[in-house]
Scaffold this active site. Structure first.
Site, PDB file in Angstrom:
ATOM      1  N   LYS A  75       0.846  -1.193   0.000  1.00  0.00           N
ATOM      2  CA  LYS A  75       0.000   0.000   0.000  1.00  0.00           C
ATOM      3  C   LYS A  75       0.883   1.246   0.000  1.00  0.00           C
ATOM      4  CE  LYS A  75      -3.919   1.887   2.676  1.00  0.00           C
ATOM      5  NZ  LYS A  75      -4.781   1.617   3.856  1.00  0.00           N
ATOM      6  N   SER A 149      -9.351   1.337   2.943  1.00  0.00           N
ATOM      7  CA  SER A 149      -8.577   2.139   2.016  1.00  0.00           C
ATOM      8  C   SER A 149      -7.504   1.345   1.276  1.00  0.00           C
ATOM      9  CB  SER A 149      -7.914   3.305   2.766  1.00  0.00           C
ATOM     10  OG  SER A 149      -7.058   2.830   3.800  1.00  0.00           O
ATOM     11  N   SER A 173      -9.687  -0.738   7.191  1.00  0.00           N
ATOM     12  CA  SER A 173      -9.115  -0.668   5.848  1.00  0.00           C
ATOM     13  C   SER A 173      -8.397  -1.929   5.392  1.00  0.00           C
ATOM     14  CB  SER A 173      -8.143   0.516   5.757  1.00  0.00           C
ATOM     15  OG  SER A 173      -8.842   1.725   5.877  1.00  0.00           O
TER      16      SER A 173
END
Length: 600
Positions: A75, A149, A173
């Site tokens: 990420k 996310s 997330s």
């Protein structure tokens, strides 16, 4: 080379054992990465030549590394030296000069970074649409959100581009996108995995997560990342928490069962509850209302000020570079006071006290990971409300310092997946894993885009550092009268197995509660005797052994696989006149047979 649609650590290790190399694997990664139709997955790809160089470097090193040649994605709020960190905000981008601690540990274990993945900007969102790089989609529908996310990380794994990916999780997330893509989301206890080199969202509750196709793979990766890091002020040494072999699982009931009209997800949640019960769990309804109140604090309370604290200087000079929804949320923290922050903390502590009786009644909670889903168009039309729905059952977990593992729960008639999350006490991360894996396997829904994939039923157990194993054969077995002497000090059951053939078992007369005596007889060949192997902290092990009454004692037992472990043995003189029960194969079978005889 031929790899299954979903990359797994086991499949890659099998390919390497068969003569393939990490260079072969990265060529397949490059091919798959170039072919994926969803171009919003990555923000920055590791260039092909750099990938090949990384593979060659791994090949030049030791072959026995735990993640040797395993490709993974990261990420883009986690630093990877050699690739920019952007948090999905191009104006914020910088070039880190060193890896985040978790990246350094994974690379040292032989893993290979294939690129930096898309995310809701500054990790502010649970849906995956808040990025200038586009909105990744669920691998099962080009219209539906991927979840966020950690959106790109989930899609990269579910698409078969890599064996695992790193996300982060503040409000859910690392769990929400797992549910939307038929994946496992490993959310560690806050502080277990270091955040050094990670752009914070809410620094006091952020965790680095693992998205993978199975609990086994996710836990293996998390264990590589674990460990105290003095550079992270919120890092703390783990104190492993045990869970009993037969779990008491808290589930939603009454008005707290909210699915926002999504009957598919509700039906899949009920099916997961039935599977948990079939696996031996006791199902107990609990009141979710106080947990829901704690969940609301993360976005509606003063914790939103932590998001402002993370980017306050940049927001002051670059407000127009923010996604409009992200900017609206973070700017909502302006004007929050220290008084509000303290009052919010006091309220959270009060709620934790309020729910203490729940944790006395149940061992873990099982919640829908996400109560509903929506299309990208629907999310963009109402981004705050829809996103809030996604976090209904996830937002409280980090605020309360808990561990969680999200697993797939199957597919509805629409063809979209849903998931459930097991939530346990702080540092129950390893203890949650076996049941989470069994629950995933029982759902028979595969992993990622491969709905037919076979997933392991349980991860390999790992003995906590400083703990000692002990084999029990009688009254200390699960559900037996003295089992509490193991579970009381936090003992962990590691396995069920049998001894090697040269053991005899006897029923000891006059013992209370009734106990067996195990005798080692090198000249004897029998069926082997059923035992359970438990582990205790060293101090608890010493106290346990000191309480064992004669003629029983602790010696070395040889197990069926040839390994040796400390376990119960009996002095030979005490067996004179005792009934030999070796033919039953174990104490539990003997008691069952005895009870049957007495009832007829």
């Amino acid at each position: 080379m031929m790899l299954p649609p979903m990359m797994t650590i086991a499949a890659l290790n099998a390919a390497y054992a068969g003569g393939h190399t990490p260079l072969d694997v990265v060529e397949e990664v490059i091919r798959r990465r170039d072919a994926i139709p969803d171009r919003a997955v990555f923000i920055t790809e590791t260039p092909a030549e750099a990938l090949r160089a990384a593979a060659q470097a791994v090949m030049a090193g030791p072959r026995d590394l735990p993640l040797w040649g395993i490709p993974f994605a990261v990420k883009d709020n986690i630093d990877v030296a050699g690739l920019p960190t952007t948090a999905a905000c191009p104006a914020y981008a910088y070039a880190p000069d060193q890896d985040a601690t978790v990246i350094a540990r994974l690379r040292a274990a032989g893993a290979i970074v294939i690129g930096k993945t898309n995310l809701d900007q500054f990790a502010t969102g649970l849906n995956g649409t808040r990025s200038p790089h586009g909105a990744p989609r669920s691998v099962f529908s080009a219209d539906h959100v991927s979840g966020g996310s950690s959106s790109g990380s989930a899609v990269a794994v579910a698409s078969g581009l890599c064996a695992f990916a790193l996300g982060t999780d503040t409000a859910g997330s690392g769990r929400v996108p797992a549910a939307f893509n038929n994946l496992v989301g490993i959310k560690p206890t806050p502080g277990l995995v270091p955040n050094t080199g990670v752009i914070p969202a809410c620094r006091s509750v952020d965790v680095v997560t693992v998205l993978a196709g199975s609990v086994e793979d996710g836990v293996a990766v998390r264990r590589v990342m674990d460990g105290f890091d003095a550079a992270d002020p919120f890092s703390r040494p783990a104190v492993p928490a045990a869970l009993p072999p037969r779990l008491r699982i808290g589930v939603l009931h009454g008005t707290e069962r909210e699915f926002f009209g999504n009957a598919e997800v509700e039906a899949l949640y009920d099916a997961a509850i039935a599977r948990a019960q079939a696996l031996g769990a006791t199902i107990l309804p609990f009141d979710y209302a106080p947990f829901r109140e704690a969940a609301a604090l993360l976005y509606e309370g003063p914790w939103v000020a932590e998001r402002l604290a993370a980017v306050e200087g940049f927001l002051g000079t670059n407000a127009d570079d923010f996604d409009p929804t992200v900017r609206r949320i973070i700017e909502g923290a302006k004007g929050r006071t220290a008084v509000e922050a303290f009052n919010g903390l006091y309220r959270l502590k009060a709620i934790c006290q309020q729910v203490a009786p729940v944790w006395e009644a149940v061992d873990v909670l099982m919640l829908p990971t996400v109560p509903t889903t929506c299309t990208v168009v629907e999310m963009l039309a109402d981004p705050i409300t829809r996103n809030s729905q996604f976090g209904r059952y996830t937002n409280f977990v980090n605020l309360m310092g808990l561990a969680a593992i999200a697993v797939p729960a199957g597919f509805g008639p629409s063809g979209l997946p849903a998931g459930v999350t097991l939530v346990g006490p702080a540092f129950s991360d390893d203890a949650l894993a076996p049941f989470a894996a069994a629950l995933h396997a029982a759902a028979a829904c595969g992993a990622g885009r491969d709905r037919q994939a076979q997933v392991p039923a349980a991860p390999l157990p790992e003995l906590p550092s400083g703990w000692l194993p002990i084999a029990v054969v009688g009254a200390h077995l699960t559900d037996m009268p003295l089992n509490h002497e193991l579970t009381g000090p936090g003992g962990v059951r590691l396995s069920e197995t049998t001894t090697s053939p040269e053991y005899r078992l006897y029923a000891l007369p006059g013992t209370v509660p009734l106990k067996p005596g195990l005798l080692h007889d090198p000249a004897f060949t029998g069926p082997g005797i059923a035992v359970e192997v438990w582990a205790l902290p060293a101090a608890a092990f010493g106290a346990f052994v000191s309480r064992i009454p004669a003629p029983l004692g602790i010696g070395k037992l040889t197990l069926a696989d040839g390994s040796a472990v400390s376990g119960f043995l009996c002095e030979a003189h005490a067996l004179d006149g005792a009934e030999e029960i070796t033919s039953f194969g174990g104490w539990r079978a003997y008691l069952s047979s005895n009870a049957l005889r007495e009832s007829t």
